[in-house]
Design an enzyme around this catalytic site. Structure first.
Site, PDB file in Angstrom:
ATOM      1  N   CYS A 228      12.381   9.773   3.445  1.00 40.03           N
ATOM      2  CA  CYS A 228      13.745   9.365   2.898  1.00 40.03           C
ATOM      3  C   CYS A 228      13.630   9.641   1.259  1.00 40.03           C
ATOM      4  CB  CYS A 228      13.592   7.726   3.024  1.00 40.03           C
ATOM      5  SG  CYS A 228      13.525   7.145   4.662  1.00 40.03           S
TER       6      CYS A 228
ATOM      7  N   GLN B 257       6.086  -0.017  -2.497  1.00 45.80           N
ATOM      8  CA  GLN B 257       4.858   0.690  -2.442  1.00 45.80           C
ATOM      9  C   GLN B 257       3.903  -0.027  -3.359  1.00 45.80           C
ATOM     10  OE1 GLN B 257       4.183   2.604  -0.015  1.00 45.80           O
ATOM     11  NE2 GLN B 257       6.180   3.000   0.606  1.00 45.80           N
TER      12      GLN B 257
ATOM     13  N   ASP C 142      12.177  -0.965  -7.875  1.00 46.88           N
ATOM     14  CA  ASP C 142      11.683  -0.801  -6.205  1.00 46.88           C
ATOM     15  C   ASP C 142      10.178  -0.925  -6.032  1.00 46.88           C
ATOM     16  OD1 ASP C 142      11.144  -0.213  -3.635  1.00 46.88           O
ATOM     17  OD2 ASP C 142      12.242   1.636  -3.732  1.00 46.88           O
TER      18      ASP C 142
ATOM     19  N   HIS D 183      13.770   6.567  -3.605  1.00 45.89           N
ATOM     20  CA  HIS D 183      13.793   6.602  -2.040  1.00 45.89           C
ATOM     21  C   HIS D 183      15.569   6.332  -1.731  1.00 45.89           C
ATOM     22  CE1 HIS D 183      13.898   4.405   2.097  1.00 45.89           C
ATOM     23  NE2 HIS D 183      12.485   4.765   2.173  1.00 45.89           N
TER      24      HIS D 183
ATOM     25  N   LYS E  48       5.490  -3.633   4.884  1.00 42.09           N
ATOM     26  CA  LYS E  48       4.686  -2.658   4.244  1.00 42.09           C
ATOM     27  C   LYS E  48       3.376  -3.397   3.655  1.00 42.09           C
ATOM     28  CE  LYS E  48       8.156   0.662   2.986  1.00 42.09           C
ATOM     29  NZ  LYS E  48       7.893   1.672   3.734  1.00 42.09           N
TER      30      LYS E  48
END
Length: 420
Positions: A374, A208, A205, A128, A231
């Site tokens: 992104c 998600q 990261d 991202h 999220k």
């Protein structure tokens, strides 16, 4: 988890999300843009309202009742986040505005002070922008070199290529856990183990992955991990950074101002202990309390149950999409249990531009994402200017997938008639 159980899970939680019970263009809303942001359960909305109606005061600085209650809720949420990702201590959880700020915190506080000319930072082509641009800025100022792990033939993390990039020059590996475009689940424990063998630090990261599966930072053994509240059923404007204590203690403050200080003099200042050293100014109090409420909500359902349910939905979604000849899917096909990928799919449909497709589906009440998500470098890598993306969460149902598939087929047929 059986099909009956998974349907029971969806039926149990949907009533908790007021926003899902509306019409869009006179059609029942089918919300399939969860990778961009999740919807908020009533428990989170009520937590926000309760704070503003009964406890609204600044934290840490007051001794009056409202400030004490606000502080207890604000710091209590930190404890909840720490437990949620299995951090060893609450001091390892730093509140940030979002995951982007958390990555920038590491980039500027650690990267600018530790990376030198010739040092190497390993990223992937699927990152991202939020886990790419900060390291570009750091490399421009320090002379560090960025290297990128490419994809396998199935468009997954190429572990062999990663191994070939590692060397004694590698100082940092920053990698996404779950690609927001390809949906692949990267082997972060193995990535971390290999990186540590070369003395490199590891940043994950997890935007998600934290909302969708159990996360254990101690099992991963990463040095930093970032997450984004919006999220994972929490409000916007709140995220978090997990870091190992020794690293966080060695890193200088990221921003200066109130709240992150111990003592201030005209010519110098001393700084607060962790985690407040990195939390300058009045924090996002209500949003942090909302994050704590979201963690409570997700924990009450069980992240293992959420993950199992989403795996079943993923298999069903791909089963239906694979029957449409015009659909080209990016990222790996799910294995027998969908343990290799998340509950999202990016795709194209021949001559139909993703933005046109998204507009048509919106008229049917279906919300999907269209664009580069992104991840512009990744889209160039896979030779796609943009893609459509449908992303699921535990409140979605098979019936909503059926509605999406039916409308997708109608849209393809409609555009086929136009373009001949």
């Amino acid at each position: 988890m059986t099909i009956a159980q998974e349907r029971t899970l969806a039926s149990k939680v949907r009533a908790d999300f007021p926003i899902l019970h509306q019409t869009v263009h006179d059609k029942p809303l089918v919300y399939l843009d969860n990778a961009a942001t999740s919807q908020k359960p009533r428990a989170v909305l009520e937590a926000l309202q309760h704070y503003y109606q009964t406890d609204n005061a600044n934290v840490h600085r007051g001794v009056h009742t409202l400030s004490s209650r606000a502080t207890d809720s604000y710091e209590g949420a930190r404890d909840k986040v720490a437990a949620f990702v299995n951090a060893e201590s609450r001091e390892q959880i730093v509140y940030t505005r979002n995951a982007s700020e958390a990555i920038n915190l590491v980039a500027y506080s650690w990267g600018m002070n530790h990376l030198q000319a010739g040092d190497e930072v390993i990223l992937t082509v699927m990152e991202h922008h939020s886990n790419l641009i900060p390291w570009q800025l750091v490399s421009q100022r320090t002379g560090a070199v960025l290297k990128f792990v490419e994809l396998t033939d199935t468009q997954e993390f190429d572990l062999d290529h990663f191994k070939s990039l590692l060397s004694n020059k590698t100082k940092l590996v920053a990698v996404v856990h779950v690609s927001n475009t390809l949906g692949c689940i990267n082997p972060v424990e193995e990535i971390t183990r290999l990186a540590h063998q070369h003395g490199a630090r590891v940043l994950i990261d997890a935007c998600q992955s934290v909302p969708h599966m159990p996360i254990d930072v101690q099992a991963i053994d990463c040095d930093w991990l970032v997450g984004s509240g919006h999220k994972m059923c929490a409000p916007t404007g709140i995220g978090f950074l997990y870091g190992k204590l020794d690293l966080l203690r060695s890193m200088p403050p990221f921003l200066g101002g109130g709240e992150m200080i111990a003592d201030v003099f005209l010519d110098h200042s001393t700084y607060a202990d962790l985690p407040h050293k990195f939390e300058a100014g009045t924090p996002a109090i209500a949003e942090a309390i909302g994050l704590g409420a979201a963690v409570d909500y997700l924990t009450s359902i069980g992240m293992d149950k959420i993950h199992a349910y989403e795996q079943e939905l993923t298999l069903y979604l791909f089963e239906q999409l694979n029957q449409i000849p015009e659909v080209q899917i990016y990222g790996p096909q799910p294995n027998a249990t969908a343990s290799n990928r998340a509950a999202l799919v990016s795709f194209t449909t021949g001559a139909v531009h993703p933005h046109d497709l998204s507009t048509i589906l919106d008229q049917a009440g279906i919300a999907i994402r269209a664009g580069h998500h992104c991840t512009q470098p990744l889209h160039r890598y896979i030779n796609a200017q943009s893609t459509a993306r449908a992303s699921l969460y535990f409140y979605n149902t098979r019936e909503e997938i059926d509605t999406f598939i039916a409308s997708l087929k109608e849209a393809i047929e409609f555009f086929s008639g136009i373009f001949g």
